[in-house]
Design an enzyme around this catalytic site. Structure first.
Site, PDB file in Angstrom:
ATOM      1  N   ASP A   1     -22.633   1.307 -29.837  1.00 44.17           N
ATOM      2  CA  ASP A   1     -21.491   0.561 -30.286  1.00 44.17           C
ATOM      3  C   ASP A   1     -21.581  -0.444 -29.649  1.00 44.17           C
ATOM      4  O   ASP A   1     -21.238  -0.779 -28.348  1.00 44.17           O
ATOM      5  CB  ASP A   1     -20.320   1.463 -29.958  1.00 44.17           C
ATOM      6  CG  ASP A   1     -19.075   1.243 -31.029  1.00 44.17           C
ATOM      7  OD1 ASP A   1     -18.992   0.164 -31.574  1.00 44.17           O
ATOM      8  OD2 ASP A   1     -18.333   2.325 -31.282  1.00 44.17           O
TER       9      ASP A   1
ATOM     10  N   ASP B   1     -18.677  -3.273 -33.956  1.00 44.20           N
ATOM     11  CA  ASP B   1     -17.477  -3.154 -34.240  1.00 44.20           C
ATOM     12  C   ASP B   1     -16.651  -4.424 -34.756  1.00 44.20           C
ATOM     13  O   ASP B   1     -16.832  -5.487 -34.612  1.00 44.20           O
ATOM     14  CB  ASP B   1     -16.711  -2.768 -32.725  1.00 44.20           C
ATOM     15  CG  ASP B   1     -15.198  -2.487 -32.931  1.00 44.20           C
ATOM     16  OD1 ASP B   1     -15.070  -1.365 -33.407  1.00 44.20           O
ATOM     17  OD2 ASP B   1     -14.532  -3.251 -32.148  1.00 44.20           O
TER      18      ASP B   1
ATOM     19  N   GLU C   1     -18.960  -2.513 -38.943  1.00 48.10           N
ATOM     20  CA  GLU C   1     -17.579  -1.940 -39.442  1.00 48.10           C
ATOM     21  C   GLU C   1     -17.052  -3.021 -39.794  1.00 48.10           C
ATOM     22  O   GLU C   1     -16.668  -3.998 -39.301  1.00 48.10           O
ATOM     23  CB  GLU C   1     -17.074  -1.587 -37.928  1.00 48.10           C
ATOM     24  CG  GLU C   1     -15.523  -0.915 -38.261  1.00 48.10           C
ATOM     25  CD  GLU C   1     -14.592  -0.572 -37.106  1.00 48.10           C
ATOM     26  OE1 GLU C   1     -13.742   0.175 -37.534  1.00 48.10           O
ATOM     27  OE2 GLU C   1     -14.853  -1.491 -36.205  1.00 48.10           O
TER      28      GLU C   1
ATOM     29  N   HIS D   1     -13.893   8.305 -34.874  1.00 46.38           N
ATOM     30  CA  HIS D   1     -12.776   8.192 -33.864  1.00 46.38           C
ATOM     31  C   HIS D   1     -11.539   7.385 -34.286  1.00 46.38           C
ATOM     32  O   HIS D   1     -10.611   7.585 -33.332  1.00 46.38           O
ATOM     33  CB  HIS D   1     -13.601   7.546 -32.689  1.00 46.38           C
ATOM     34  CG  HIS D   1     -13.841   6.302 -32.791  1.00 46.38           C
ATOM     35  ND1 HIS D   1     -14.956   5.617 -33.575  1.00 46.38           N
ATOM     36  CD2 HIS D   1     -13.460   4.976 -32.474  1.00 46.38           C
ATOM     37  CE1 HIS D   1     -15.017   4.408 -33.686  1.00 46.38           C
ATOM     38  NE2 HIS D   1     -14.038   4.053 -32.878  1.00 46.38           N
ATOM     39  N   ASP D   2     -11.352   6.786 -35.129  1.00 44.87           N
ATOM     40  CA  ASP D   2     -10.253   5.943 -35.471  1.00 44.87           C
ATOM     41  C   ASP D   2      -9.388   6.604 -36.702  1.00 44.87           C
ATOM     42  O   ASP D   2      -8.390   6.026 -36.841  1.00 44.87           O
ATOM     43  CB  ASP D   2     -10.656   4.478 -36.019  1.00 44.87           C
ATOM     44  CG  ASP D   2     -11.075   3.350 -34.598  1.00 44.87           C
ATOM     45  OD1 ASP D   2     -10.421   3.827 -33.697  1.00 44.87           O
ATOM     46  OD2 ASP D   2     -11.834   2.463 -34.859  1.00 44.87           O
TER      47      ASP D   2
END
Length: 553
Positions: free
Chosen positions: A95, A196, A249, A323-324
């Site tokens: 990430d 990200d 993302e 995870h979000d």
């Protein structure tokens, strides 16, 4: 590496497995679960950040891109992890948080100390002539997007938490420094990179106020310069390796822009994450609200992205969970009587679409949102801020808490359930976030007597062995059906009809006329049905999925 027939598994290291009893998952813990990962038969693992961080935003506030945070282990542990995964033919995706750094990062600290060179790494601005903040943008986590820059009287931009200072990508030295980070980890054996919030890097240098009635995110998201940045980043880092896999993302992105991001001839990214389909249970577009999901809207969004990306030559990352996000089974399925069937139905829907599927840890055993009793049970800064805002707007504590229970990012961050013990077999210490429901849902029980893990194995096998799934085109089928999302995949002379009942009531689905009364092969069914000859209609049980393969010469 053909990314089209790969399946990627996401591990949130803090919550996967704790090897040393400190209550926090770590790299050694992941190594100890290699046999489990091998059994699932995934191809690559995306790891959430485990770099040095003060952990104000669970590792997305990076203080040192080049070292492992001691809470997760050492560089030697990481190198052992690379080697261990290589033995089971699994690659690593890291990430890359490149829009912002922790305010504890040496770049920001040098800027604070007065180093003019590093001050140019950030958006540092004077207040307006009337003393107001440099502009009216709001933080994604609530409140203004500006914080005081030490005692200078100036402010620095933070689109997220105040501990996360946005980097100024207009500065070529910033970009070069970030490309060096990617190349460092690639040299360590990393084949994949997830970027990200990469499409908020294209902020205009003028940082203009958002007009009245316009959300500030539209002032800096998905701007044309992002394409230039990605082309440059590709050319100077991962693009040199033809086997690399990248995913961006993309916040509030469009199909048109995502085609451009992922068309191979543009040399930018392999695929994108878009989130529109995960906002269909937002009341009036507001995340911190509660409403049943809008099924017709969900189908339309999934279909639009499938059709658009197919026609444009782009590529989707397919996912329900990360995870979000709160767990999809709670949002779009059933956590009670039909938990197994609903989990399998959601998996079928996603895995058989055109794109690369992602599995979030615990999804493959049907984990659900935790049953927390108090706001004190939550750790996530976004959730705590949202709870306070809801109270400030007049919501009762019970109503505000119910919304946090439904929408908190901590829902997906609870420790992996390995067994039914007090700490779910995750740690011998006190877990950083407590598990719940592990008596009913855990790996040990699932592998011994469950059906969801085995079903995921079948879906993964199908993607590896059926070109129609990895390569085929997409077409919708009867988008108006009140309970069913159905679609067709086509490849050469093959047609795959995928039918998914999103509700706990039985229903029927009319097959297209061209596929009635034909011989077919049942590729997969979560009710273990075998249909060899079709009729006019398919009868579907609650949360049933069927994938029927036709060969038409």
């Amino acid at each position: 590496m053909n990314f089209k027939n790969k399946v990627i598994y996401q591990i949130y290291p803090k919550s996967f497995y704790d090897s040393n009893g400190d209550g926090i998952g770590d790299l050694r813990g992941i190594i100890q679960k290699i046999a489990y990962l091998k059994k699932l038969n995934i191809d690559m693992i995306w790891f959430n950040p485990f770099f040095v961080s003060p952990q104000h935003d669970n590792g997305y506030d990076i203080a040192d891109y080049y070292n492992i945070d001691p809470i997760f282990g050492t560089m030697a542990d990481f190198e052992d992890l690379v080697a261990a995964l290589k033995t089971i033919h699994v690659d690593i995706m890291l990430d890359m948080v490149l829009n912002h750094v922790s305010t504890e990062h040496e770049w920001f600290q040098k800027a604070l100390a007065g180093d003019a060179h590093y001050q140019k790494y950030f958006y540092i601005r004077e207040p307006k002539s009337n003393g107001d903040l440099p502009n009216n943008w709001t933080s994604k986590f609530g409140g203004p997007a500006w914080a005081p820059f030490g005692d200078t009287g100036k402010y620095y931009l933070h689109l997220y938490d105040p501990s996360q200072a946005d980097l100024d990508w207009h500065n070529p030295e910033v970009r070069q420094a970030l490309y060096q980070v990617i190349n460092f980890w690639h040299a360590k054996g990393v084949k994949g990179f997830r970027f990200d919030v990469i499409n908020v890097t294209g902020k205009d240098e003028s940082l203009t106020d958002a007009p009245a009635g316009t959300a500030s995110k539209f002032m800096y998201t998905d701007t044309p310069i992002v394409q230039n940045y990605l082309k440059e980043m590709n050319a100077q880092s991962y693009g040199k390796d033809p086997d690399s896999i990248t995913v961006g993302e993309m916040s509030s992105t469009t199909i048109t822009n995502s085609i451009a991001y992922t068309k191979p001839e543009n040399h930018e990214l392999t695929m994108v994450f878009s989130f529109h389909h995960l906002k269909v249970d937002y009341q009036n577009g507001e995340k911190w609200s509660r409403m049943p999901f809008d099924f017709q809207k969900l189908k339309q969004i999934l279909n639009d992205w499938q059709v658009g990306m197919t026609k444009g030559g782009g590529w989707n990352a397919l996912f329900w969970n990360n995870h979000d996000q709160p767990i999809a089974l709670n949002r779009f399925g059933d956590t009670g009587k039909y938990r197994e069937k609903a989990a399998e139905m959601l998996a079928t829907t996603s895995h058989l679409l055109r794109g690369t599927p992602y599995i979030y840890q615990g999804e493959e055993i049907g984990m659900i949102n935790p049953h927390y009793q108090s706001i004190a049970d939550y750790v996530d800064v976004e959730s705590k801020n949202a709870y306070q805002r809801l109270l400030n707007k007049g919501a009762s504590p019970a109503a505000a808490f119910a919304i946090i229970q439904a929408k908190s990012r901590d829902n997906s961050r609870t420790p992996m359930h390995w067994d039914a013990t007090k700490n779910a077999g995750f740690t011998t210490g006190t877990p950083w976030l407590k598990p719940t429901d592990q008596q009913q849902i855990n790996v040990q029980k699932e592998l011994a007597e469950g059906e969801i893990f085995n079903y995921y194995q079948k879906l993964i096998h199908l993607r590896k062995t059926q070109p129609i799934i990895s390569e085929g085109n997409y077409e919708p089928l009867d988008l108006t059906h009140p309970q069913v999302f159905a679609y067709q995949r086509t490849w050469q002379n093959q047609h795959l009809i995928v039918v998914n009942n999103f509700y706990g009531q039985a229903t029927t689905f009319a097959l297209p006329r061209d596929f009635q009364h034909l011989t077919c092969q049942t590729l997969i069914s979560n009710y273990a049905r075998q249909i060899q000859q079709t009729e006019n209609n398919l009868s579907l049980a609650p949360y049933e999925s069927l994938a029927l393969l036709f060969t038409i010469n």
